[in-house]
Structure formats: structure tokens, C-alpha cells
Design a protein around this motif. Structure first.
Motif, PDB file in Angstrom:
ATOM      1  N   VAL A  55      19.642  11.093 -34.186  1.00  0.00           N
ATOM      2  CA  VAL A  55      18.763   9.948 -33.935  1.00  0.00           C
ATOM      3  C   VAL A  55      19.581   8.752 -33.468  1.00  0.00           C
ATOM      4  O   VAL A  55      19.236   8.086 -32.487  1.00  0.00           O
ATOM      5  N   GLU A  56      20.695   8.489 -34.144  1.00  0.00           N
ATOM      6  CA  GLU A  56      21.533   7.350 -33.755  1.00  0.00           C
ATOM      7  C   GLU A  56      22.111   7.527 -32.352  1.00  0.00           C
ATOM      8  O   GLU A  56      22.175   6.576 -31.577  1.00  0.00           O
ATOM      9  N   ALA A  57      22.505   8.740 -31.998  1.00  0.00           N
ATOM     10  CA  ALA A  57      23.037   8.992 -30.662  1.00  0.00           C
ATOM     11  C   ALA A  57      21.980   8.722 -29.596  1.00  0.00           C
ATOM     12  O   ALA A  57      22.283   8.177 -28.527  1.00  0.00           O
ATOM     13  N   ILE A  58      20.726   9.058 -29.881  1.00  0.00           N
ATOM     14  CA  ILE A  58      19.648   8.775 -28.933  1.00  0.00           C
ATOM     15  C   ILE A  58      19.443   7.266 -28.803  1.00  0.00           C
ATOM     16  O   ILE A  58      19.291   6.747 -27.684  1.00  0.00           O
ATOM     17  N   LEU A  59      19.461   6.560 -29.919  1.00  0.00           N
ATOM     18  CA  LEU A  59      19.311   5.100 -29.870  1.00  0.00           C
ATOM     19  C   LEU A  59      20.424   4.473 -29.029  1.00  0.00           C
ATOM     20  O   LEU A  59      20.170   3.601 -28.187  1.00  0.00           O
ATOM     21  N   VAL A  60      21.655   4.913 -29.244  1.00  0.00           N
ATOM     22  CA  VAL A  60      22.794   4.374 -28.500  1.00  0.00           C
ATOM     23  C   VAL A  60      22.663   4.679 -27.008  1.00  0.00           C
ATOM     24  O   VAL A  60      22.894   3.816 -26.157  1.00  0.00           O
ATOM     25  N   LYS A  61      22.286   5.909 -26.703  1.00  0.00           N
ATOM     26  CA  LYS A  61      22.123   6.287 -25.289  1.00  0.00           C
ATOM     27  C   LYS A  61      21.069   5.395 -24.621  1.00  0.00           C
ATOM     28  O   LYS A  61      21.239   4.961 -23.481  1.00  0.00           O
ATOM     29  N   ASN A  62      19.988   5.104 -25.334  1.00  0.00           N
ATOM     30  CA  ASN A  62      18.966   4.199 -24.819  1.00  0.00           C
ATOM     31  C   ASN A  62      19.538   2.807 -24.563  1.00  0.00           C
ATOM     32  O   ASN A  62      19.283   2.209 -23.521  1.00  0.00           O
ATOM     33  N   LEU A  63      20.282   2.295 -25.505  1.00  0.00           N
ATOM     34  CA  LEU A  63      20.832   0.945 -25.363  1.00  0.00           C
ATOM     35  C   LEU A  63      21.849   0.879 -24.240  1.00  0.00           C
ATOM     36  O   LEU A  63      21.918  -0.114 -23.514  1.00  0.00           O
ATOM     37  N   GLN A  64      22.617   1.929 -24.076  1.00  0.00           N
ATOM     38  CA  GLN A  64      23.560   1.953 -22.961  1.00  0.00           C
ATOM     39  C   GLN A  64      22.802   2.031 -21.636  1.00  0.00           C
ATOM     40  O   GLN A  64      23.189   1.394 -20.663  1.00  0.00           O
ATOM     41  N   HIS A  65      21.703   2.769 -21.600  1.00  0.00           N
ATOM     42  CA  HIS A  65      20.862   2.817 -20.405  1.00  0.00           C
ATOM     43  C   HIS A  65      20.295   1.428 -20.107  1.00  0.00           C
ATOM     44  O   HIS A  65      20.101   1.068 -18.943  1.00  0.00           O
ATOM     45  N   ALA A 171      12.347   8.081 -24.465  1.00  0.00           N
ATOM     46  CA  ALA A 171      13.581   7.733 -23.750  1.00  0.00           C
ATOM     47  C   ALA A 171      13.529   8.248 -22.321  1.00  0.00           C
ATOM     48  O   ALA A 171      13.914   7.548 -21.383  1.00  0.00           O
ATOM     49  N   ASN A 172      13.044   9.449 -22.144  1.00  0.00           N
ATOM     50  CA  ASN A 172      12.966  10.024 -20.796  1.00  0.00           C
ATOM     51  C   ASN A 172      11.912   9.331 -19.937  1.00  0.00           C
ATOM     52  O   ASN A 172      12.094   9.187 -18.731  1.00  0.00           O
ATOM     53  N   GLU A 173      10.826   8.877 -20.567  1.00  0.00           N
ATOM     54  CA  GLU A 173       9.842   8.080 -19.827  1.00  0.00           C
ATOM     55  C   GLU A 173      10.474   6.795 -19.292  1.00  0.00           C
ATOM     56  O   GLU A 173      10.093   6.308 -18.241  1.00  0.00           O
ATOM     57  N   LYS A 174      11.443   6.266 -20.041  1.00  0.00           N
ATOM     58  CA  LYS A 174      12.132   5.036 -19.637  1.00  0.00           C
ATOM     59  C   LYS A 174      13.313   5.321 -18.710  1.00  0.00           C
ATOM     60  O   LYS A 174      13.999   4.407 -18.288  1.00  0.00           O
ATOM     61  N   GLY A 175      13.582   6.610 -18.434  1.00  0.00           N
ATOM     62  CA  GLY A 175      14.638   6.974 -17.504  1.00  0.00           C
ATOM     63  C   GLY A 175      16.021   7.181 -18.103  1.00  0.00           C
ATOM     64  O   GLY A 175      17.000   7.272 -17.384  1.00  0.00           O
ATOM     65  N   THR A 176      16.110   7.296 -19.412  1.00  0.00           N
ATOM     66  CA  THR A 176      17.409   7.451 -20.057  1.00  0.00           C
ATOM     67  C   THR A 176      18.060   8.775 -19.709  1.00  0.00           C
ATOM     68  O   THR A 176      19.267   8.850 -19.544  1.00  0.00           O
ATOM     69  N   GLY A 177      17.283   9.836 -19.617  1.00  0.00           N
ATOM     70  CA  GLY A 177      17.837  11.139 -19.250  1.00  0.00           C
ATOM     71  C   GLY A 177      18.477  11.880 -20.406  1.00  0.00           C
ATOM     72  O   GLY A 177      19.656  12.179 -20.395  1.00  0.00           O
ATOM     73  N   ILE A 178      17.698  12.173 -21.415  1.00  0.00           N
ATOM     74  CA  ILE A 178      18.181  12.939 -22.572  1.00  0.00           C
ATOM     75  C   ILE A 178      17.610  14.342 -22.474  1.00  0.00           C
ATOM     76  O   ILE A 178      16.412  14.520 -22.297  1.00  0.00           O
ATOM     77  N   ASP A 179      18.501  15.325 -22.560  1.00  0.00           N
ATOM     78  CA  ASP A 179      18.067  16.718 -22.504  1.00  0.00           C
ATOM     79  C   ASP A 179      17.712  17.212 -23.901  1.00  0.00           C
ATOM     80  O   ASP A 179      18.572  17.284 -24.775  1.00  0.00           O
ATOM     81  N   LEU A 180      16.468  17.515 -24.107  1.00  0.00           N
ATOM     82  CA  LEU A 180      16.006  18.096 -25.368  1.00  0.00           C
ATOM     83  C   LEU A 180      15.476  19.483 -25.055  1.00  0.00           C
ATOM     84  O   LEU A 180      14.606  19.648 -24.214  1.00  0.00           O
ATOM     85  N   TYR A 181      16.024  20.473 -25.723  1.00  0.00           N
ATOM     86  CA  TYR A 181      15.542  21.836 -25.516  1.00  0.00           C
ATOM     87  C   TYR A 181      15.681  22.628 -26.779  1.00  0.00           C
ATOM     88  O   TYR A 181      16.289  22.199 -27.707  1.00  0.00           O
TER      89      TYR A 181
END
Length: 181
Positions: A55-65, A171-181
Motif C-alpha cells: 500500500v505504501e509503495a502505491i502511495l509513493v508511486k502516486n506522489l512521484q507521478h 492510480a491507473n485512472e490518474k495515469g500512474t501506471g501500476i501493474d496489478l495482476y
């Protein structure tokens, strides 16, 4: 002097920094596999730690985006979550669940021996569902059924599964580009 050099070394050694290895946000459905397979005590803390890290890694990736630099790694989890809420990377529901998960993680990390009963986990599940965390149609909200089939770890596993899916989708709707599978 020798004393000021010692204070400098202490400061230098304890300055917040980002992780040395770039965290991966490739989330596979088995991220938590093996945590409770042997019934060993401590599987819940492992689940909470791993889930919180994702969860924290996703938050950080968003903030960096959003244009923030590596300095975000030094910020507290609540600060990251609040800024993601303000920037639209998380909704009110996922923000509140993130804060609750962080508080639970802190209970385990700062109070060795902390336990969560099934009743407490069930109350949290009901609270998160009332907030609006979507667990899908598959989760039966029957106390006895969940106690027998999911137990405490299962409730948190399901919560992380849906929380991470919600965070990744927004995050992906906002264009961050996180791969979830």
C-alpha cells in the motif's frame, strides 16, 4: 571535537532515506502465499507488514507521478495518504482504510505480543464495509461462516486484496501506471 564528530556520525547514520532497491509494485495474487500455511504464530504480523508495504509503495508511486521527488520516502505514512487524498489518488474510503491499516500495523510493530481476535477483525470488516470498501459479491458477511473459513488472517487478506485493487485502479485512472495482476 570528538563529541561533535560523534553527533555528526549519529545524525548521518539515522537520516531518513529511500530504500536502496527500487520497490516493485507488481502485485501477484500470491503476494501473501505461505504466511499461514504452517499455522505458525506470527502469520498475521507478516500479512500486515507485507500488505502495508505494498500500500505504501502505491502511495509513493502516486506522489512521484504527481511530481514529488524521492523525498516522499522520508514522510510518514499518514502524510503520504493524506496528500494522495488531496491530489485525488485515493478516495475517502481508501484513505480511511489506509489509516486504519497503518494504525493496526503500528500496534503490532510497536507493541510486541499484540493480538487481534476474530471478533475485533470482524468488527473492522463491518466498519470498512460500512465506509464503502467494496469486497465484491463473493464475501459472505456471516460471522460463523467467516470465522470458520477465513479467520482473522483471512479477513485481512481479503481487505488487502480489495484495498490494493482499489488503490491500483484509481492510480491507473490518474495515469500512474501500476501493474496489478
Amino acid at each position: 571535537s570528538g563529541e561533535s564528530l560523534c553527533l555528526y556520525e549519529i545524525h548521518r547514520n539515522f537520516t531518513m532515506r529511500k530504500a536502496m532497491i527500487e520497490p516493485s509494485i507488481f502485485i501477484h495474487h500470491n503476494i501473501f502465499k505461505g504466511l499461514g500455511d504452517d499455522g505458525a504464530d506470527g502469520s498475521l504480523i507478516h500479512l500486515l507488514l507485507k500488505g502495508h508495504l505494498v500500500v505504501e509503495a502505491i502511495l509513493v508511486k502516486n506522489l512521484q507521478h504527481a511530481g514529488y521527488s524521492e523525498k516522499v520516502w522520508a514522510w510518514s505514512f499518514p502524510k503520504k495518504a493524506k496528500l494522495c487524498l488531496e491530489k485525488g489518488y485515493v478516495c475517502n474510503v481508501t484513505y480511511q482504510v489506509c489509516i486504519d491499516i497503518n494504525n493496526i500495523r503500528n500496534d503490532f510493530c510497536h507493541s510486541l505480543g499484540h493480538k487481534i481476535t476474530f471478533s475485533e477483525a470482524y468488527e473492522m470488516l463491518e466498519h470498512w464495509m460500512e465506509l464503502g470498501l467494496d469486497y465484491g459479491d463473493d464475501l459472505q458477511l456471516d460471522y460463523e461462516y467467516l470465522e470458520e473459513n477465513l479467520d482473522t488472517e483471512g479477513i485481512f487478506y481479503e481487505t488487502f486484496t480489495y484495498l490494493i485493487s482499489d488503490l491500483g485502479a484509481l492510480a491507473n485512472e490518474k495515469g500512474t501506471g501500476i501493474d496489478l495482476y
